[in-house]
Design a protein around this motif. Structure first.
Motif, PDB file in Angstrom:
ATOM      1  N   GLU A 202       0.865  -1.378  -0.203  1.00  0.00           N
ATOM      2  CA  GLU A 202      -0.216  -0.030  -0.308  1.00  0.00           C
ATOM      3  C   GLU A 202       0.955   0.985   0.030  1.00  0.00           C
ATOM      4  O   GLU A 202       0.492   2.092  -0.758  1.00  0.00           O
ATOM      5  CB  GLU A 202      -1.047  -0.386   1.382  1.00  0.00           C
ATOM      6  CG  GLU A 202      -2.126  -1.689   1.122  1.00  0.00           C
ATOM      7  CD  GLU A 202      -2.453  -1.629   2.094  1.00  0.00           C
ATOM      8  OE1 GLU A 202      -3.909  -1.999   2.100  1.00  0.00           O
ATOM      9  OE2 GLU A 202      -2.344  -1.361   3.423  1.00  0.00           O
ATOM     10  N   MET A 203       2.378   1.405   0.852  1.00  0.00           N
ATOM     11  CA  MET A 203       2.824   2.522   0.429  1.00  0.00           C
ATOM     12  C   MET A 203       2.928   2.678  -0.693  1.00  0.00           C
ATOM     13  O   MET A 203       3.437   3.660  -0.701  1.00  0.00           O
ATOM     14  CB  MET A 203       3.835   2.210   2.036  1.00  0.00           C
ATOM     15  CG  MET A 203       5.070   3.091   1.799  1.00  0.00           C
ATOM     16  SD  MET A 203       6.211   2.664   0.806  1.00  0.00           S
ATOM     17  CE  MET A 203       7.414   1.193   1.367  1.00  0.00           C
ATOM     18  N   ILE A 204       3.630   1.535  -1.286  1.00  0.00           N
ATOM     19  CA  ILE A 204       4.353   1.873  -2.617  1.00  0.00           C
ATOM     20  C   ILE A 204       3.392   2.513  -4.079  1.00  0.00           C
ATOM     21  O   ILE A 204       3.504   3.279  -4.312  1.00  0.00           O
ATOM     22  CB  ILE A 204       4.363   0.231  -3.487  1.00  0.00           C
ATOM     23  CG1 ILE A 204       6.388  -0.214  -2.564  1.00  0.00           C
ATOM     24  CG2 ILE A 204       5.043   0.524  -4.426  1.00  0.00           C
ATOM     25  CD1 ILE A 204       6.630  -1.151  -2.810  1.00  0.00           C
ATOM     26  N   LYS A 205       1.675   1.134  -3.917  1.00  0.00           N
ATOM     27  CA  LYS A 205       0.724   1.894  -4.437  1.00  0.00           C
ATOM     28  C   LYS A 205       0.410   3.910  -4.253  1.00  0.00           C
ATOM     29  O   LYS A 205       0.276   4.449  -5.020  1.00  0.00           O
ATOM     30  CB  LYS A 205       0.049   1.903  -3.606  1.00  0.00           C
ATOM     31  CG  LYS A 205      -1.137   1.249  -4.954  1.00  0.00           C
ATOM     32  CD  LYS A 205      -2.085   0.051  -4.611  1.00  0.00           C
ATOM     33  CE  LYS A 205      -3.210   0.520  -3.791  1.00  0.00           C
ATOM     34  NZ  LYS A 205      -4.114  -0.547  -3.446  1.00  0.00           N
ATOM     35  N   MET A 206       0.727   4.524  -2.296  1.00  0.00           N
ATOM     36  CA  MET A 206       0.263   6.011  -2.171  1.00  0.00           C
ATOM     37  C   MET A 206       1.360   6.841  -2.671  1.00  0.00           C
ATOM     38  O   MET A 206       1.167   7.531  -2.781  1.00  0.00           O
ATOM     39  CB  MET A 206      -0.186   5.668  -0.776  1.00  0.00           C
ATOM     40  CG  MET A 206      -1.263   5.133  -0.672  1.00  0.00           C
ATOM     41  SD  MET A 206      -2.381   5.233   1.003  1.00  0.00           S
ATOM     42  CE  MET A 206      -0.767   4.418   1.815  1.00  0.00           C
ATOM     43  N   ALA A 207       2.672   6.087  -2.154  1.00  0.00           N
ATOM     44  CA  ALA A 207       3.745   6.891  -2.230  1.00  0.00           C
ATOM     45  C   ALA A 207       4.327   6.597  -3.197  1.00  0.00           C
ATOM     46  O   ALA A 207       4.697   8.056  -3.776  1.00  0.00           O
ATOM     47  CB  ALA A 207       4.626   6.830  -0.843  1.00  0.00           C
ATOM     48  N   VAL A 208       5.190   5.585  -3.753  1.00  0.00           N
ATOM     49  CA  VAL A 208       6.305   5.402  -4.867  1.00  0.00           C
ATOM     50  C   VAL A 208       5.782   5.438  -5.842  1.00  0.00           C
ATOM     51  O   VAL A 208       6.623   5.981  -6.841  1.00  0.00           O
ATOM     52  CB  VAL A 208       7.223   4.275  -4.483  1.00  0.00           C
ATOM     53  CG1 VAL A 208       8.042   4.108  -5.480  1.00  0.00           C
ATOM     54  CG2 VAL A 208       7.751   3.757  -2.810  1.00  0.00           C
ATOM     55  N   LEU A 209       4.477   5.107  -6.700  1.00  0.00           N
ATOM     56  CA  LEU A 209       4.357   5.218  -7.962  1.00  0.00           C
ATOM     57  C   LEU A 209       4.086   6.278  -8.283  1.00  0.00           C
ATOM     58  O   LEU A 209       4.145   6.816  -9.564  1.00  0.00           O
ATOM     59  CB  LEU A 209       3.118   3.787  -8.378  1.00  0.00           C
ATOM     60  CG  LEU A 209       3.892   2.345  -8.199  1.00  0.00           C
ATOM     61  CD1 LEU A 209       2.320   1.439  -8.189  1.00  0.00           C
ATOM     62  CD2 LEU A 209       5.031   2.087  -9.210  1.00  0.00           C
ATOM     63  N   PRO A 210       3.145   6.326  -7.443  1.00  0.00           N
ATOM     64  CA  PRO A 210       2.676   8.220  -8.146  1.00  0.00           C
ATOM     65  C   PRO A 210       3.795   9.270  -8.358  1.00  0.00           C
ATOM     66  O   PRO A 210       3.627  10.005  -9.146  1.00  0.00           O
ATOM     67  CB  PRO A 210       1.664   8.721  -6.420  1.00  0.00           C
ATOM     68  CG  PRO A 210       0.454   7.581  -6.519  1.00  0.00           C
ATOM     69  CD  PRO A 210       2.143   6.915  -6.228  1.00  0.00           C
ATOM     70  N   PHE A 211       4.564   8.953  -7.234  1.00  0.00           N
ATOM     71  CA  PHE A 211       6.126   9.919  -7.028  1.00  0.00           C
ATOM     72  C   PHE A 211       7.096   9.282  -8.951  1.00  0.00           C
ATOM     73  O   PHE A 211       7.520  10.305  -9.558  1.00  0.00           O
ATOM     74  CB  PHE A 211       6.519   9.964  -5.887  1.00  0.00           C
ATOM     75  CG  PHE A 211       7.845  10.901  -6.525  1.00  0.00           C
ATOM     76  CD1 PHE A 211       7.921  11.884  -5.935  1.00  0.00           C
ATOM     77  CD2 PHE A 211       9.334   9.647  -6.928  1.00  0.00           C
ATOM     78  CE1 PHE A 211       9.167  12.754  -6.016  1.00  0.00           C
ATOM     79  CE2 PHE A 211      10.343  10.926  -7.058  1.00  0.00           C
ATOM     80  CZ  PHE A 211      10.308  11.758  -6.472  1.00  0.00           C
ATOM     81  N   GLY A 212       6.684   8.106  -9.265  1.00  0.00           N
ATOM     82  CA  GLY A 212       7.529   7.235  -9.962  1.00  0.00           C
ATOM     83  C   GLY A 212       6.971   7.529 -11.304  1.00  0.00           C
ATOM     84  O   GLY A 212       7.428   7.701 -12.490  1.00  0.00           O
ATOM     85  N   ARG A 213       5.676   8.119 -11.360  1.00  0.00           N
ATOM     86  CA  ARG A 213       4.345   7.798 -12.747  1.00  0.00           C
ATOM     87  C   ARG A 213       5.990   8.387 -14.035  1.00  0.00           C
ATOM     88  O   ARG A 213       5.808   7.791 -15.006  1.00  0.00           O
ATOM     89  CB  ARG A 213       3.407   8.837 -12.475  1.00  0.00           C
ATOM     90  CG  ARG A 213       2.682   8.078 -13.692  1.00  0.00           C
ATOM     91  CD  ARG A 213       1.085   8.275 -13.535  1.00  0.00           C
ATOM     92  NE  ARG A 213       0.761   7.654 -12.339  1.00  0.00           N
ATOM     93  CZ  ARG A 213      -0.269   7.873 -11.726  1.00  0.00           C
ATOM     94  NH1 ARG A 213      -0.749   9.200 -12.385  1.00  0.00           N
ATOM     95  NH2 ARG A 213      -1.367   7.312 -10.450  1.00  0.00           N
ATOM     96  N   PRO A 214       5.812   9.748 -13.687  1.00  0.00           N
ATOM     97  CA  PRO A 214       6.221  10.842 -14.468  1.00  0.00           C
ATOM     98  C   PRO A 214       7.747  10.093 -15.201  1.00  0.00           C
ATOM     99  O   PRO A 214       7.930   9.650 -16.454  1.00  0.00           O
ATOM    100  CB  PRO A 214       6.786  11.910 -14.815  1.00  0.00           C
ATOM    101  CG  PRO A 214       6.301  12.072 -13.214  1.00  0.00           C
ATOM    102  CD  PRO A 214       5.496  11.245 -12.560  1.00  0.00           C
ATOM    103  N   GLY A 215       8.219   9.323 -13.718  1.00  0.00           N
ATOM    104  CA  GLY A 215      10.097   8.557 -14.224  1.00  0.00           C
ATOM    105  C   GLY A 215       9.457   7.787 -15.244  1.00  0.00           C
ATOM    106  O   GLY A 215      10.273   7.279 -16.891  1.00  0.00           O
ATOM    107  N   ILE A 216       8.457   6.591 -14.667  1.00  0.00           N
ATOM    108  CA  ILE A 216       8.115   5.413 -15.445  1.00  0.00           C
ATOM    109  C   ILE A 216       8.351   5.914 -16.952  1.00  0.00           C
ATOM    110  O   ILE A 216       8.032   4.862 -18.191  1.00  0.00           O
ATOM    111  CB  ILE A 216       7.151   4.456 -14.733  1.00  0.00           C
ATOM    112  CG1 ILE A 216       7.233   4.360 -13.372  1.00  0.00           C
ATOM    113  CG2 ILE A 216       6.529   3.940 -15.932  1.00  0.00           C
ATOM    114  CD1 ILE A 216       6.552   3.536 -13.043  1.00  0.00           C
ATOM    115  N   ILE A 217       6.958   7.098 -17.366  1.00  0.00           N
ATOM    116  CA  ILE A 217       6.324   7.323 -18.503  1.00  0.00           C
ATOM    117  C   ILE A 217       7.823   7.964 -19.299  1.00  0.00           C
ATOM    118  O   ILE A 217       7.719   7.222 -20.722  1.00  0.00           O
ATOM    119  CB  ILE A 217       5.405   8.316 -18.348  1.00  0.00           C
ATOM    120  CG1 ILE A 217       4.298   7.666 -18.380  1.00  0.00           C
ATOM    121  CG2 ILE A 217       5.057   9.014 -20.107  1.00  0.00           C
ATOM    122  CD1 ILE A 217       3.492   9.060 -17.857  1.00  0.00           C
TER     123      ILE A 217
END
Lengths: 308, 369
Positions: A202-217
């Motif tokens: 849940e932490m990854i879902k809430m904190a890591v992935l939203p933060f990293g989304r532009p990076g992933i794209i």
């Protein structure tokens, strides 16, 4: 107004460095401009010269299967590589213990150092025969999906194999980039999520992935750029034909632009050469469009990222 | 400072080493080798000979150049494998002194002027490179199959799709053919190998193979494409029930097809490939120094193998530059000689030309002015 300010001291080092940086910056634009100018100038005879046997039905019907093949192969590659790269990056940045994460990170980087001609050989001699039984199974059980329909290739040298080879080729750069971005997730965000009772997922879902989304794209777009232009591995692995085909398990696959140039250029003569260069110009345009879309997506997404 | 000195020393040393290399290869040799050479040849040849053309004979040209330059240290020969069409065009622009080409001079090309040659004189040509094309396949436990030309055409046109097809079975009594899909592998790049192979198919089975001699594979015939000779060979090797065509020198352990010639089935061999060239008629209406040959794919000559790629050597009968004439005479004589042909065959696996063809070619060479 400038008179009132004390004159800035211009030191030799500053001047030299400023000029070096300037030329480095300009050289990129200059290179791009000369490449574009070369492609444009060399493409013209393909349209003005005598008709070419290979493109008897006009340039656009000639280039269409290759445009399709280029995009299709890259999209398949990216569809496989993106989830894998995110998984690898998450594992390295948030799950693996530090020593093992280092070793794994190093191994992923090593994949990037393998030349594409080696990937091509590996694709023909190892991957294709290895995948062949899987392809037969896919065809027998999921053959009602148009992608998996048709007569399965006996050698496994198909669009899906190429997609997998491309995925493996773009994986290192994507995984490395995404890993670096995940590592930059603000500690406070992560700890806040955990403090609120979130599990690690849940932490990854809430904190890591939203933060990293532009990076992933942007990592995906970088990967896509590489996949679009990949030449040698595709030319070696794919069994091409000049058709638009969605089937990924047959011997009749749409070739990619880059691979087609590599295959036909050595024996091309007259303005057939120009025709091939004109397809290169199309590839150049596709790559530019992809990069512009990526820029636009990143700039649009930046405000939603958790970094603010 | 110390570092800079070291760097400088290193640079100087490497320059010396590089210069040493260059001196070994350089054209103008020391008197010792001239003395050694004079025991065999009366006049020491010197100069540079430039040629370009077919990439099919590139491996042979490398072998020839290496051997020729050892025998004639004063001569540098360059061969640029630009492709046949480009090679002939460069010769017609006067950029080169000789050309290798997969196809003979076209009638319209012979109407042009040739700047390398004396005004008003024409170029000669003769076959210099014969390379059999093997039809290779991969079937467990079968190393050779007999096929009629129409059967081969049917397979590559996508009409015969199973290995136990009656057309294959009829020609191979006693061979247990599997009930297996045929995967026909062709070249995905354009090549003279495809052109000669499809020319054979078109000549022996025009009802089955209807698109003539082609380099780019027609989509409607399907099959699998692979890059280059090695791509075809590895695709055939890697699959099961695959069939393809490739330079015979690369057939390796794969099964090969013996094709029907007259009443017999003939496997490829160097002799059989040279035999079909001898059995084929010259192109009509050409001068005596023009040995353009129309390969008779339908030949019935016994022991001839009709799927061959023939490349020509081309040069001037009368060079504008007499020094070039002398070099070309020596060079071409070496290429047609038994020694030259065997040197190429040893390195590239092609078929040496026959003694009869050699004599005719040598007569043309001796007349070069």
């Amino acid at each position: 107004m400038t008179d009132t300010k004390p004159k800035a001291v211009r030191r030799l080092g500053d001047v030299v460095f400023a000029n070096l940086a300037f030329f480095a910056g300009v050289s990129i634009l200059a290179t791009l401009a000369t490449v574009a100018a070369f492609l444009f100038a060399q493409s013209v005879p393909a349209f003005t010269g005598p008709p070419i046997d290979a493109a008897s039905e006009g340039f656009f019907s000639y280039v269409l299967p290759f445009v399709f093949g280029t995009v299709y192969a890259s999209v398949i590659g990216l569809a496989i590589a993106t989830p894998l790269a995110v998984g690898i990056a998450l594992y390295i940045s948030h799950f693996a213990n530090r020593r093992f994460a280092q070793v794994l990170g190093y191994a992923v980087d090593l994949l990037a150092a393998i030349p594409s001609v080696v990937y091509g050989l590996w694709g023909i001699l190892v991957l294709a025969p290895f995948l062949s039984p899987t392809f037969n199974w896919l065809n027998a059980n999921l053959g009602w999906i148009p992608m998996f329909a048709g007569q399965v290739s006996a050698t496994g040298r198909t669009m899906l194999t190429v997609g997998i080879v491309l995925a493996i080729m773009v994986l290192p750069i994507m995984a490395a980039l995404i890993r670096e971005i995940f590592l930059q997730t603000p500690r406070l965000h992560e700890e806040a999520a955990l403090a609120l009772g979130a599990t690690r997922w849940e932490m990854i879902k809430m904190a890591v992935l939203p933060f990293g989304r532009p990076g992933i794209i942007s990592a995906a777009m970088l990967g896509l750029g590489r996949a679009l232009g990949e030449t040698m591995a595709v030319a070696m692995v794919l069994s091409p034909a000049a058709v638009v085909s969605f089937a990924v398990l047959t011997s009749t696959n749409s070739n990619t632009i880059a691979a087609n140039i590599a295959l036909q250029f050595p024996e091309a003569g007259g303005n057939y050469t120009n025709l091939l260069i004109a397809t290169g110009l199309v590839l150049f345009a596709i790559t530019m469009v992809v990069n512009m879309i990526a820029r636009w997506v990143i700039s649009r997404r930046a405000e939603f990222s958790g970094a603010n | 400072m110390n570092n800079i000195l070291k760097l400088g020393a290193l640079a100087a040393a490497s320059t010396l080493v590089l210069a040493g290399c260059a001196a070994n290869e350089s054209v103008v040799e020391t008197p010792t080798s001239a003395a050694a050479g004079s025991t065999e040849t009366v006049v020491e040849l010197t100069g540079t000979l430039n040629g370009s053309g077919a990439s099919s004979m590139a491996a042979g040209q490398e072998a020839w150049i290496a051997a020729f330059q050892i025998a004639n240290p004063g001569v540098t020969v360059n061969y640029d494998p630009t492709g046949s069409g480009t090679g002939r065009a460069q010769f017609m622009e006067g950029a080169t002194s000789f050309t290798g080409s997969d196809s003979y001079w076209k009638d319209e090309e012979l109407l042009e002027a040739f700047p390398s040659c004396e005004v008003g004189t024409m170029p000669w040509e003769f076959p210099i490179w014969i390379s059999p094309i093997a039809v290779i396949f991969n079937l467990d436990g079968i190393s050779s199959l007999n096929m009629e030309g129409a059967t081969v055409a049917g397979i590559f046109a996508g009409e015969i799709t199973m290995w136990n097809d009656s057309a294959i079975a009829a020609a191979n009594p006693g061979v247990a053919l599997p009930e297996l899909q045929i995967t026909a592998v062709h070249r995905s790049d354009e090549s003279g190998t495809s052109k000669n192979f499809t020319d054979y198919l078109a000549k022996v089975a025009e009802n089955v193979w209807t698109v003539g001699a082609i380099e780019a594979w027609p989509v409607e015939y399907g099959g699998e494409g692979a890059q280059g000779t090695s791509g075809v060979v590895s695709a055939v090797t890697g699959g099961n029930g695959t069939i393809g065509y490739a330079d015979a020198s690369r057939a390796g352990d794969l099964g090969t097809v013996a094709v029907k010639v007259g009443t017999d089935f003939v496997s490829y061999s160097a002799e059989a490939a040279a035999a079909v060239v001898d059995a084929s008629p010259l192109v009509e209406g050409r001068e005596s120094y023009d040995l353009a040959t129309k390969i008779d794919r339908n030949t019935t000559a016994s022991g001839a193998y009709p799927i061959v790629l023939v490349s020509y050597l081309m040069g001037c009968n009368d060079y504008a530059d007499d020094a070039q004439a002398e070099l070309v005479r020596a060079w071409a004589s070496f290429l047609v000689s038994e020694e030259g042909q065997n040197a190429a065959a040893a390195s590239a696996g092609n078929a040496p030309i026959s003694a009869g063809l050699r004599a005719k070619a040598q007569a043309i060479i001796d007349a070069i002015k």
